[in-house]
Every structure is written in C-alpha cells, then in structure tokens.
Enzyme design. Structure first.
Site, PDB file in Angstrom:
ATOM      1  CB  SER A   1      35.729   0.858 139.908  1.00 40.45           C
ATOM      2  OG  SER A   1      35.316   0.811 138.548  1.00 40.45           O
TER       3      SER A   1
ATOM      4  CE  LYS B   1      40.632   3.342 133.883  1.00 36.70           C
ATOM      5  NZ  LYS B   1      40.044   4.629 133.750  1.00 36.70           N
TER       6      LYS B   1
ATOM      7  NE  ARG C   1      33.578   6.490 129.109  1.00 38.76           N
ATOM      8  CZ  ARG C   1      32.654   7.405 129.423  1.00 38.76           C
ATOM      9  NH1 ARG C   1      32.116   8.140 128.484  1.00 38.76           N
ATOM     10  NH2 ARG C   1      32.262   7.556 130.672  1.00 38.76           N
TER      11      ARG C   1
ATOM     12  CB  CYS D   1      38.406  12.688 131.816  1.00 36.85           C
ATOM     13  SG  CYS D   1      37.648  11.781 130.439  1.00 36.85           S
TER      14      CYS D   1
ATOM     15  CE  LYS E   1      39.560   5.278 130.507  1.00 38.80           C
ATOM     16  NZ  LYS E   1      39.125   6.581 130.984  1.00 38.80           N
TER      17      LYS E   1
ATOM     18  CD  GLU F   1      46.289   5.022 121.534  1.00 39.10           C
ATOM     19  OE1 GLU F   1      46.806   6.069 121.948  1.00 39.10           O
ATOM     20  OE2 GLU F   1      45.173   4.996 120.979  1.00 39.10           O
TER      21      GLU F   1
HETATM   22  C1  PBG Z   1      37.350   8.930 133.162  1.00 42.73           C
HETATM   23  C2  PBG Z   1      37.847   7.750 133.909  1.00 42.73           C
HETATM   24  C3  PBG Z   1      37.269   6.476 134.069  1.00 42.73           C
HETATM   25  C4  PBG Z   1      38.078   5.774 134.965  1.00 42.73           C
HETATM   26  C5  PBG Z   1      39.133   6.610 135.290  1.00 42.73           C
HETATM   27  N1  PBG Z   1      38.981   7.814 134.612  1.00 42.73           N
HETATM   28  C6  PBG Z   1      35.997   5.925 133.545  1.00 42.73           C
HETATM   29  C7  PBG Z   1      35.762   5.717 132.116  1.00 42.73           C
HETATM   30  O1  PBG Z   1      36.638   5.834 131.258  1.00 42.73           O
HETATM   31  O2  PBG Z   1      34.598   5.430 131.814  1.00 42.73           O
HETATM   32  C8  PBG Z   1      37.818   4.382 135.472  1.00 42.73           C
HETATM   33  C9  PBG Z   1      38.364   4.081 136.818  1.00 42.73           C
HETATM   34  C10 PBG Z   1      37.835   2.861 137.453  1.00 42.73           C
HETATM   35  O3  PBG Z   1      37.011   2.100 136.904  1.00 42.73           O
HETATM   36  O4  PBG Z   1      38.261   2.616 138.601  1.00 42.73           O
HETATM   37  N2  PBG Z   1      37.354   8.819 131.783  1.00 42.73           N
END
Ligand code: PBG
Length: 324
Positions: free
Chosen positions: A271, A245, A214, A117, A192, A230
C-alpha cells in the site's frame, strides 16, 4: 574495438525481440477488501481507486476483473466485531467466508486466495493471541490453522498466511490435509518485513496494533540471509509459493530467493508503494502509467513470477490495450 550495443535498440521491433522480461496479465493478483453492510462500494481514502465492497456489491469488482483479464484475487475482510482471540476470523459465516462463497458463485473460474491473519479481527490489532503483551507463537498457530481451514471450507483455492509466526505453514498444511483439503495451496508471506510501507493498508483494513509494534514477529529490513532461512523453512513446511513483502525496496531479496529456490516466488507491491506513486502522479511529478509499467517490470525481472498489486486492474487493462 568496442561493441555496438545500440544495434539491438535501433527500433521498437528489435527492442521487443530482445526484451528479456515482459509483463503478462496472468502475473497479477488483485487485493479485494470486503466489509459488512449492504450496497457498499466506497473508495478507500488511503488507496485511491480501490474500494471497500459489501458482499452484495462484489459483482462490481468481478465484472471489472473479467473485463481487465485479472484471473486472481487476494481477499481481506473487515469484520463486524473484534475480540481478544479474533473469533470473527474463523466463523463459518464470517466476512471472508461469505465473500469467498459469493466470489465463487459469481465466477467459478476466479482464483481466490485468502489472506490468513488475525490483525483485522483482534481487539488489540496484533497478528495473534496476546499473553503478557507478547504474541504467543504456539497458541497463535492453532488459530491460524483454524482460520485457514474455515477459508478452505468456504471454497478458497489457496490460503496466504501473513502473520509471521514460526511453524504456521506446517500447522496449516497438516490441518488442511487432515480435513481433505489436500488440493488447497499455501502461498506463504515468508519474508515479510516490519515495514513502514504498510501504513495505508492498516487504515484500509483497520488493523494497526493498539500497543507496541510488529517487530517481535515481522522481519528486520536490514536482513537478507535471515529471509533465506524463513523461505527455506516455509518450503520445507509445505508452502507452494513463497512471498517477499514489500516489493520495491526489497528486490534484492526477491533476486536472492529466485537464485536459491525453485518454487514460484510472489512479491507484494504494498500500500505505501502504491500511495507514493499515486500521490506523485497526482501532483504531476511523474507519468503514472510509465512508472507503474517500469516498476512492475523490474519486480518481474528481479525474479517475481507473481505480483500482488493495487494496480492489477489498471496494468491488465494497459496490457490488453497494447494487444497482449
Ligand atoms: C496483515 C497484512 C498486512 C498487509 C497484508 N496483510 C499488514 C500488516 O502486516 O500490518 C500489508 C499490505 C499492504 O500494505 O498493502 N498482517
């Protein structure tokens, strides 16, 4: 006349025999955050018991993974500098590229997946190239493919694009194939969602967008049919594994995908989910070990064969203690 379902719940032996879903140590992938600097092993304030490691301290986490029996990691890098086009994401000696080489040197058996990313590497914090306050899809996927290639060159086993641009899986697959990395796999963050559950990660990875949000590329939490589109596209473009996710509040999406597609499905116990469980446990409101086991079992029951979780080391230790 009624059925005595409780016969099969009579004692632990019979309960174990009829259990449909059992966690296994091979189910888990552990996220590892690498930073510049020397001798750094610093607890991530938003992700208790998870650390920022400098390259020279990665042996600490490798030892822990070996001890717990975790076989796979997903790598995130926090670079030394950021710019408009995320240059530090695709340099030969970028933070992730060096970390991959180091991990493979420390443990050639460790399965190394890299998050692909741009948000950690761009000055604006968006997941791509920004033109007129918009992320430019077709321009971005060229960079995404370049980043994936640099990870493959460093020795990554699999790349995991999390940017949510259209066509990125195809761009990555073509680039890897043209450069003789036919055996490097793709785990696509396919469904996602644009989620508030990523808050603690953005602090950990310093990747929050500096303007806007986003919503123009990540999915709307209200949609599940769109998630199927998707996922279908990512499979057609060459994804080996697809991901849903976040996990906890999105298990219906995991189930729908499991019923419909035959590729392995991963889910990311993100997270914010981790932080909620941790803080409730710290407040004495819940039994952490019991909740974590239940939560991860339910993710697997819903259809996720692979689970990325900040609890990977803990759960593998607990499974090991139980003799499995
Ligand atoms: C990068 C990414 C993100 C996460 C994984 N890869 C953050 C986002 O999309 O803002 C989130 C992982 C988590 O919250 O544990 N794009």
């Amino acid at each position: 006349m009624f059925t005595r379902h409780r016969r099969l719940r009579k004692n632990q032996v019979i309960r174990d025999m009829v259990r449909e879903t059992t966690l296994n140590r091979k189910d888990f992938i552990y996220p590892v955050f690498v930073v510049e600097g020397e001798n750094v092993k610093e607890e991530i304030s938003s992700l208790e018991n998870n650390y920022h490691y400098s390259i020279d301290r990665l042996h600490d986490v490798v030892d822990e993974l070996k001890d717990a029996g975790v076989k796979s990691v997903i790598l995130f890098g926090i670079p030394g500098y950021k710019d408009e086009v995320g240059t530090s994401a695709f340099e030969k000696n970028g933070i992730v590229q060096r970390a991959v080489r180091k991990l493979k040197e420390l443990d050639p058996e460790l399965f190394v997946i890299t998050d692909v990313c741009m948000c950690e590497y761009t000055s604006h914090g968006h997941c791509g190239i920004v033109h007129d306050h918009e992320v430019d899809n077709d321009e971005t996927i060229k960079y995404i493919a370049k980043i994936a290639l640099s990870h493959a060159e460093a020795g990554a086993d699999m790349v995991a694009p999390s940017d949510m641009m259209d066509g990125r899986v195809q761009a990555i697959r073509n680039t890897l194939d043209e450069n003789s990395f036919k055996n490097v796999g793709i785990m696509a963050y396919s469904a996602k969602y644009c989620s508030a559950f990523y808050g603690p990660f953005r602090d950990a990875a310093d990747s929050a967008p500096k303007f806007g949000n986003r919503k123009g590329y990540q999915m709307d939490p209200g949609n599940v049919r769109e998630a199927m589109l998707e996922i279908e596209d990512d499979i057609k473009e060459g994804a080996d594994i697809v991901m849903v996710k976040p996990a906890m509040a999105y298990l219906d999406v995991v189930r729908a995908a499991r019923d419909r597609f035959d590729v392995p499905i991963a889910t990311y116990n993100v997270s914010g989910e981790f932080a909620m469980v941790k803080s409730a446990a710290k407040a004495g409101l819940i039994d952490e070990k019991a909740i974590v086991k239940e939560m991860l079992t339910c993710m697997k029951r819903a259809g996720a064969g692979l689970i990325i979780t900040y609890y990977a080391i803990d759960i593998c230790r607990w499974i090991k203690e139980e003799g499995n």
